[in-house]
Design a protein around this motif. Structure first.
Motif, mmCIF file in Angstrom:
data_model
loop_
_atom_site.group_PDB
_atom_site.id
_atom_site.type_symbol
_atom_site.label_atom_id
_atom_site.label_comp_id
_atom_site.label_asym_id
_atom_site.label_seq_id
_atom_site.Cartn_x
_atom_site.Cartn_y
_atom_site.Cartn_z
ATOM 1 N N SER A 1 0.610 -11.450 -6.004
ATOM 2 C CA SER A 1 1.004 -10.048 -6.052
ATOM 3 C C SER A 1 0.051 -9.188 -5.233
ATOM 4 N N PHE A 2 0.549 -7.995 -4.877
ATOM 5 C CA PHE A 2 -0.246 -7.030 -4.090
ATOM 6 C C PHE A 2 0.302 -5.654 -4.424
ATOM 7 N N HIS A 3 0.121 -5.232 -5.652
ATOM 8 C CA HIS A 3 0.705 -3.982 -6.149
ATOM 9 C C HIS A 3 -0.044 -2.770 -5.597
ATOM 10 N N LEU A 4 0.708 -1.755 -5.207
ATOM 11 C CA LEU A 4 0.120 -0.525 -4.670
ATOM 12 C C LEU A 4 -0.062 0.488 -5.803
ATOM 13 N N GLU A 5 -1.246 1.125 -5.854
ATOM 14 C CA GLU A 5 -1.535 2.105 -6.898
ATOM 15 C C GLU A 5 -2.206 3.331 -6.293
ATOM 16 N N LYS A 6 -1.932 4.469 -6.954
ATOM 17 C CA LYS A 6 -2.661 5.699 -6.632
ATOM 18 C C LYS A 6 -2.768 6.500 -7.919
ATOM 19 N N GLY A 7 -3.939 7.012 -8.160
ATOM 20 C CA GLY A 7 -4.196 7.676 -9.432
ATOM 21 C C GLY A 7 -3.519 9.025 -9.590
ATOM 22 N N SER A 8 -3.324 9.746 -8.496
ATOM 23 C CA SER A 8 -2.784 11.102 -8.582
ATOM 24 C C SER A 8 -2.022 11.388 -7.288
ATOM 25 N N VAL A 9 -0.692 11.331 -7.359
ATOM 26 C CA VAL A 9 0.094 11.491 -6.126
ATOM 27 C C VAL A 9 0.277 12.975 -5.794
ATOM 28 N N GLN A 10 0.507 13.225 -4.510
ATOM 29 C CA GLN A 10 0.750 14.569 -4.007
ATOM 30 C C GLN A 10 2.134 14.616 -3.357
ATOM 31 N N VAL A 11 2.639 15.810 -3.201
ATOM 32 C CA VAL A 11 3.952 15.964 -2.552
ATOM 33 C C VAL A 11 3.941 15.306 -1.172
ATOM 34 N N SER A 12 2.816 15.401 -0.496
ATOM 35 C CA SER A 12 2.702 14.838 0.854
ATOM 36 C C SER A 12 2.755 13.309 0.873
ATOM 37 N N ASP A 13 2.692 12.671 -0.290
ATOM 38 C CA ASP A 13 2.807 11.204 -0.355
ATOM 39 C C ASP A 13 4.267 10.744 -0.344
ATOM 40 N N SER A 14 5.193 11.669 -0.401
ATOM 41 C CA SER A 14 6.616 11.312 -0.356
ATOM 42 C C SER A 14 6.918 10.596 0.961
ATOM 43 N N ALA A 15 7.422 9.374 0.846
ATOM 44 C CA ALA A 15 7.632 8.524 2.022
ATOM 45 C C ALA A 15 8.279 7.225 1.540
ATOM 46 N N VAL A 16 8.490 6.317 2.481
ATOM 47 C CA VAL A 16 8.934 4.961 2.137
ATOM 48 C C VAL A 16 7.750 4.020 2.334
ATOM 49 N N TYR A 17 7.512 3.172 1.358
ATOM 50 C CA TYR A 17 6.376 2.260 1.370
ATOM 51 C C TYR A 17 6.882 0.821 1.484
ATOM 52 N N PHE A 18 6.309 0.082 2.446
ATOM 53 C CA PHE A 18 6.705 -1.300 2.699
ATOM 54 C C PHE A 18 5.528 -2.228 2.418
ATOM 55 N N CYS A 19 5.776 -3.231 1.604
ATOM 56 C CA CYS A 19 4.826 -4.319 1.417
ATOM 57 C C CYS A 19 5.145 -5.390 2.459
ATOM 58 N N ALA A 20 4.134 -6.059 2.983
ATOM 59 C CA ALA A 20 4.378 -7.039 4.040
ATOM 60 C C ALA A 20 3.336 -8.138 3.995
#
Lengths: 111, 114
Positions: free
Chosen positions: A72-91
């Motif tokens: 596994s390679f799970h993505l985490e962030k403690g406190s998201v911001q509006v500017s983090d809105s996007a599409v995230y790709f694991c690869a």
């Protein structure tokens, strides 16, 4: 063959919420693992990477740890911001010249 | 530092017309080069990759072709576009890591076939 599975979206969070996007992989050997981010209308940007087991990649408050035992390679962030809105790709990238991408997870962050 | 240029940014073409998308990389030599397509709301599909001048590998049968006439130039073409060719096309190059490669992407071309 090698493959990447990531949680389906969209994921909708309020600003300052905790983010987790799950990613698991299947690969022969020990590949390098990546998270890429795509903002609307743009290409993909590398967000973070890990090249061996137990490595932690981090950037812009995002973190992911290469877990060989759970593949596994799970993505985490403690406190998201509006500017983090996007599409995230694991690869992943193993032997050869190719990078294998997950289907992408769209994140919406509300103010 | 290395940069990748891809153009045009947007393109609207009629069905049956030809296509030529160009990608160039600066600041590196003999890069591995890639063309990906991203359909609306979907993931990335690898179309072609190249490890050297004149060397093209095709991943999926389709209406498109690729060429690499120079070391740092990669071209995606079609003789006659189909509606299903619409999508977001991304060029990329990669560097070798201890394991695998790390890919760097251009800004993409939004192709709409009408």
């Amino acid at each position: 063959g090698d493959s990447v599975t990531q949680m389906e979206g969209p994921v909708t969070l309020s600003e300052e919420a905790f983010l987790t996007i799950n990613c698991t992989y299947t690969a022969t050997g020990y590949p390098s693992l990546f998270w890429y981010v795509q903002y609307p209308g743009e290409g993909l940007q590398l967000l973070l990477k890990a090249t061996k087991a137990d490595d932690k990649g981090s950037n812009k408050g995002f973190e992911a740890t290469y877990r060989k035992e759970t593949t596994s390679f799970h993505l985490e962030k403690g406190s998201v911001q509006v500017s983090d809105s996007a599409v995230y790709f694991c690869a992943l990238s193993g032997e050869g010249f190719k990078t294998i991408f997950g289907a992408g997870t769209r994140l919406f962050v509300k103010a | 530092s290395q940069t990748i240029h891809q153009w045009p940014a947007t393109l609207v073409q009629p069905v049956g017309s030809p296509l030529s998308l160009e990608c160039t990389v600066e600041g590196t030599s003999n890069p591995n080069l890639y063309w990906y397509r991203q359909a609306a709301g979907r993931g990335l599909q690898l179309l072609f990759y190249s490890v050297g001048i004149g060397q093209i590998s095709s991943e999926v049968p389709q209406n498109l072709s690729a060429s690499r006439p120079q070391d740092r130039q990669f071209i995606l073409s079609s003789k006659k576009l189909l509606l299903s060719d619409s999508g977001f096309y991304l060029c990329a190059w990669s560097v070798k890591l201890n394991r695998g490669t790390e890919a760097f992407f251009g800004q993409g071309t939004r192709l709409t076939v009408v």
